[in-house]
Design a protein around this motif. Structure first.
Motif, short mmCIF file in Angstrom:
data_model
loop_
_atom_site.label_atom_id
_atom_site.label_comp_id
_atom_site.label_asym_id
_atom_site.label_seq_id
_atom_site.Cartn_x
_atom_site.Cartn_y
_atom_site.Cartn_z
N ILE A 16 0.94 -1.09 -0.02
CA ILE A 16 0.25 0.10 -0.03
C ILE A 16 0.86 1.37 -0.11
O ILE A 16 0.57 2.24 -0.79
CB ILE A 16 -1.01 0.00 1.26
CG1 ILE A 16 -2.08 -1.06 0.88
CG2 ILE A 16 -1.68 1.33 1.41
CD1 ILE A 16 -2.91 -1.32 2.10
N HIS A 17 2.05 1.38 0.75
CA HIS A 17 2.92 2.29 0.83
C HIS A 17 3.81 2.50 -0.86
O HIS A 17 3.74 3.51 -1.00
CB HIS A 17 3.85 2.09 1.85
CG HIS A 17 4.94 3.23 1.90
ND1 HIS A 17 4.87 4.50 2.46
CD2 HIS A 17 6.20 3.34 1.58
CE1 HIS A 17 6.05 5.33 2.13
NE2 HIS A 17 6.74 4.64 1.60
N GLU A 18 3.88 1.49 -1.42
CA GLU A 18 4.21 1.46 -2.54
C GLU A 18 3.33 2.10 -3.53
O GLU A 18 3.81 3.01 -4.47
CB GLU A 18 4.52 0.23 -3.24
CG GLU A 18 6.09 -0.56 -2.32
CD GLU A 18 6.13 -1.85 -2.88
OE1 GLU A 18 5.54 -2.45 -3.83
OE2 GLU A 18 6.87 -2.48 -2.17
N ALA A 20 0.84 4.19 -2.84
CA ALA A 20 0.72 5.44 -2.51
C ALA A 20 2.11 6.45 -3.10
O ALA A 20 1.89 7.42 -3.66
CB ALA A 20 0.93 5.79 -1.10
N ALA A 21 3.02 5.79 -3.19
CA ALA A 21 4.32 6.33 -3.49
C ALA A 21 4.41 6.63 -5.14
O ALA A 21 4.82 7.70 -5.56
CB ALA A 21 5.55 5.78 -3.34
N GLU A 22 3.74 5.66 -5.84
CA GLU A 22 3.23 5.61 -7.27
C GLU A 22 2.49 6.66 -7.81
O GLU A 22 2.24 6.54 -8.87
CB GLU A 22 3.25 3.99 -7.71
CG GLU A 22 4.60 3.15 -7.39
CD GLU A 22 4.01 1.91 -7.75
OE1 GLU A 22 3.07 1.75 -8.18
OE2 GLU A 22 5.00 0.95 -7.60
N SER A 23 1.46 6.98 -6.77
CA SER A 23 0.53 7.70 -7.09
C SER A 23 1.01 9.15 -7.75
O SER A 23 1.72 9.63 -7.30
CB SER A 23 -0.50 8.28 -5.79
OG SER A 23 -1.77 8.99 -6.23
N TYR A 31 -5.52 8.60 -0.49
CA TYR A 31 -6.53 7.18 -0.76
C TYR A 31 -5.58 6.31 -0.29
O TYR A 31 -6.19 5.38 0.57
CB TYR A 31 -6.83 7.18 -2.26
CG TYR A 31 -7.52 5.93 -2.43
CD1 TYR A 31 -8.88 5.80 -2.26
CD2 TYR A 31 -6.93 4.69 -2.95
CE1 TYR A 31 -9.73 4.55 -2.31
CE2 TYR A 31 -7.52 3.56 -3.12
CZ TYR A 31 -8.85 3.33 -2.77
OH TYR A 31 -9.57 2.10 -3.04
N TRP A 32 -4.63 5.91 -0.70
CA TRP A 32 -4.12 4.74 -0.18
C TRP A 32 -3.36 4.79 1.17
O TRP A 32 -3.43 3.72 1.89
CB TRP A 32 -2.63 4.54 -1.19
CG TRP A 32 -2.99 4.04 -2.58
CD1 TRP A 32 -3.02 4.60 -3.74
CD2 TRP A 32 -3.60 2.82 -2.75
NE1 TRP A 32 -3.48 4.01 -4.71
CE2 TRP A 32 -3.82 2.71 -4.15
CE3 TRP A 32 -3.97 1.51 -2.12
CZ2 TRP A 32 -4.76 1.75 -4.81
CZ3 TRP A 32 -4.68 0.52 -2.51
CH2 TRP A 32 -4.84 0.66 -3.93
N ASN A 33 -3.03 5.95 1.58
CA ASN A 33 -2.76 6.04 3.26
C ASN A 33 -4.01 5.88 4.02
O ASN A 33 -3.74 5.12 5.15
CB ASN A 33 -2.30 7.65 3.64
CG ASN A 33 -0.78 7.79 2.93
OD1 ASN A 33 -0.12 6.64 2.93
ND2 ASN A 33 -0.38 9.09 2.81
#
Length: 67
Positions: A16-18, A20-23, A31-33
């Motif tokens: 999920i962190h990945e 978010a970073a790719e967003s 959203y991912w956080n």
């Protein structure tokens, strides 16, 4: 009664962190956080449910012994 569908939270949160970073947007990061936080809350709730289920089983066993 332990959870039947235990997942490795560390792996899921890392993914999920990945994501978010790719967003490409702040909204995507938010959203991912939020998804990560919901996953953590769900895991805590499942742990509470498991603990309460064990306590219920213990209480039911005590009541059966009394009758």
């Amino acid at each position: 009664m332990p959870s039947e569908s235990h997942i490795d939270l560390e792996i899921a949160l890392k993914k999920i962190h990945e994501l978010a970073a790719e967003s490409n947007s702040d909204l995507g990061v938010l959203y991912w956080n939020q998804v990560g936080r919901l996953l953590q809350r769900a895991a805590r709730m499942q742990a509470d449910i498991d603990a309460l289920s064990k306590e219920l089983e213990r209480c039911q066993a005590m009541l059966r012994k009394k009758h």
